[in-house]
Each structure stands twice: as structure tokens, then as C-alpha cells.
Scaffold this motif. Structure first.
Motif, mmCIF file in Angstrom:
data_model
loop_
_atom_site.group_PDB
_atom_site.id
_atom_site.type_symbol
_atom_site.label_atom_id
_atom_site.label_comp_id
_atom_site.label_asym_id
_atom_site.label_seq_id
_atom_site.Cartn_x
_atom_site.Cartn_y
_atom_site.Cartn_z
ATOM 1 N N ILE A 1 0.967 -1.051 0.023
ATOM 2 C CA ILE A 1 0.238 0.033 -0.075
ATOM 3 C C ILE A 1 0.659 1.093 0.044
ATOM 4 N N GLN A 2 1.905 1.136 0.857
ATOM 5 C CA GLN A 2 2.812 2.385 0.953
ATOM 6 C C GLN A 2 3.517 2.648 -0.484
ATOM 7 N N SER A 3 3.827 1.609 -1.059
ATOM 8 C CA SER A 3 4.618 1.858 -2.306
ATOM 9 C C SER A 3 3.813 2.443 -3.632
ATOM 10 N N LEU A 4 2.300 2.670 -3.289
ATOM 11 C CA LEU A 4 1.454 3.026 -4.115
ATOM 12 C C LEU A 4 1.574 4.574 -4.340
ATOM 13 N N ASN A 5 2.400 5.376 -3.313
ATOM 14 C CA ASN A 5 2.344 6.755 -3.220
ATOM 15 C C ASN A 5 1.217 7.643 -3.622
ATOM 16 N N LEU A 6 -0.197 7.157 -2.620
ATOM 17 C CA LEU A 6 -1.236 7.776 -3.250
ATOM 18 C C LEU A 6 -1.269 9.266 -3.049
ATOM 19 N N ARG A 7 -2.041 10.027 -3.888
ATOM 20 C CA ARG A 7 -2.005 11.258 -3.631
ATOM 21 C C ARG A 7 -3.040 11.835 -2.616
ATOM 22 N N PRO A 8 -2.952 13.142 -2.029
ATOM 23 C CA PRO A 8 -4.183 13.464 -1.226
ATOM 24 C C PRO A 8 -5.246 13.497 -1.993
ATOM 25 N N GLY A 9 -6.396 13.044 -1.177
ATOM 26 C CA GLY A 9 -7.583 13.251 -1.672
ATOM 27 C C GLY A 9 -8.084 12.078 -2.669
ATOM 28 N N ALA A 10 -7.192 10.977 -2.949
ATOM 29 C CA ALA A 10 -7.283 9.991 -3.687
ATOM 30 C C ALA A 10 -8.733 9.243 -3.111
ATOM 31 N N ARG A 11 -9.528 8.629 -4.320
ATOM 32 C CA ARG A 11 -10.510 7.679 -3.646
ATOM 33 C C ARG A 11 -10.087 6.261 -3.882
#
Length: 187
Positions: free
Chosen positions: A11-21
Motif C-alpha cells: 500500500i505504501q509503495s502506491l504513493n497515493l496522492r491526497p484526496g485519492a478515492r
């Protein structure tokens, strides 16, 4: 717990941007929920309302107001096309009755350019390992999951670009798959 570490690191490797759904399919008791950034919106679904109740207690105890849970069948997602920036599923593909249908649904609700993260047991490409594991299939089916599912069979016809596909160790039974939804139509 090794399974939890594999999920959290992925999950952490995804580097999800703030506000992502984000949609987590098969959220179960919520063992993965703490790994997501706090500045994203998470929807977790599962068929088991008992597991969702455990996850809900965890959410309330941690004060995670960015997470909502819904009882839902992974093979028939009640979301419009392109609803999510990311879809995750951990140890779910081999327990549903129609894995290809689930994967079509996951891809459908993922927006073009969105990320997909799967961790699951898939049949080994090494014939001798596959043969040994296949012998356990009657027992594992009785327990609710199958050992004969091939990764290519569930992703080949989908509009996905495989970014990463690996095992965390040579002896691991589990494959981590990261993919991006392409603009193409599903077949």
C-alpha cells in the motif's frame, strides 16, 4: 505478521496522492486500513457483515473518519464506472466464485490511469511447484479458496498495464501485482 507487512508495504509503495478515492475489495476485519494515508478517502467492501462490524469497531477506535464500509459482493460492484483512483484486493481473488467477473468489476470502477494493487495466491509458473500445490486443491476448496487460479487468466483480457508483478521471496506462495488502468474498453 508477514501477511500484514506485505500488505502494508505494498500500500505504501502506491504513493497515493491526497484526496485519492480508494476502494478496498474484501476489506474483511480491516487489517490493512492503518496502512493507508489519512488524507485519502477509502471505501471498504466485504460480503461478511460480521467482518465489517469488526472493521467498523477498529475505525471508530482509531478515529478514521475518512473510511466507510459497505456490505457488497465483489462480483457485482454498486459503483459507477471510473469511480476510484485506486482499487486494492488482498487475498480475495481466489476465494470468490467468479474471479474473472470480480476482476472485470474492479477494472470497470477504476478510472483510466488509476492504480490497482492485488496480493493473492496464483498457480505457480514452475510446473513442479504447481503440481505439488494442485494436490492440496480439494482441501483448500473445502476451506474456501482455490489453488489452481492462474494470474494471466484473470487479467489478460482487461484494459490493464502491468507495472509490477513479483513475489516478496522465492518461496512465497503470494504474488503482488500493481497495474494501471488503460483507456481501452473491456472485452
Amino acid at each position: 505478521m508477514l501477511i500484514r507487512k506485505r500488505i502494508w508495504d505494498s500500500i505504501q509503495s502506491l504513493n497515493l496522492r491526497p484526496g485519492a478515492r480508494v476502494l478496498e475489495v474484501g476489506v474483511g476485519t480491516g487489517i490493512s486500513l492503518g496502512a493507508y494515508p489519512r488524507d485519502i478517502h477509502i471505501t471498504g467492501i466485504d460480503l461478511s457483515e460480521e467482518m465489517l462490524a469488526v472493521a467498523q469497531r477498529k475505525i471508530e477506535a482509531e478515529g478514521w473518519d475518512q473510511i466507510k464500509l459497505l456490505p457488497m459482493n465483489a462480483e457485482q460492484l454498486d459503483f459507477p464506472d471510473g469511480s476510484f483512483d485506486c482499487v486494492t484486493a488482498f487475498h480475495v481473488v481466489s476465494v470468490v466464485s467468479q474471479p474473472q467477473k470480480m476482476m472485470r468489476e474492479i477494472t470497470r470502477v477504476l478510472r483510466p490511469g488509476g492504480k490497482m494493487l492485488l496480493i493473492n495466491h496464483f498457480r505457480s509458473g514452475r510446473r513442479w511447484i504447481a503440481n505439488v500445490i494442485d494436490r492440496a486443491d480439494p482441501v483448500t476448496r473445502h476451506l474456501g479458496w482455490r489453488t489452481d487460479l492462474e494470474l494471466d487468466a484473470v487479467v489478460d483480457s482487461l484494459p490493464l498495464k502491468i507495472e509490477k508483478r513479483y513475489k516478496t521471496s522465492p518461496l512465497s506462495l503470494f504474488t503482488v501485482l500493481q497495474a494501471t488502468r488503460t483507456a481501452g474498453e473491456q472485452e
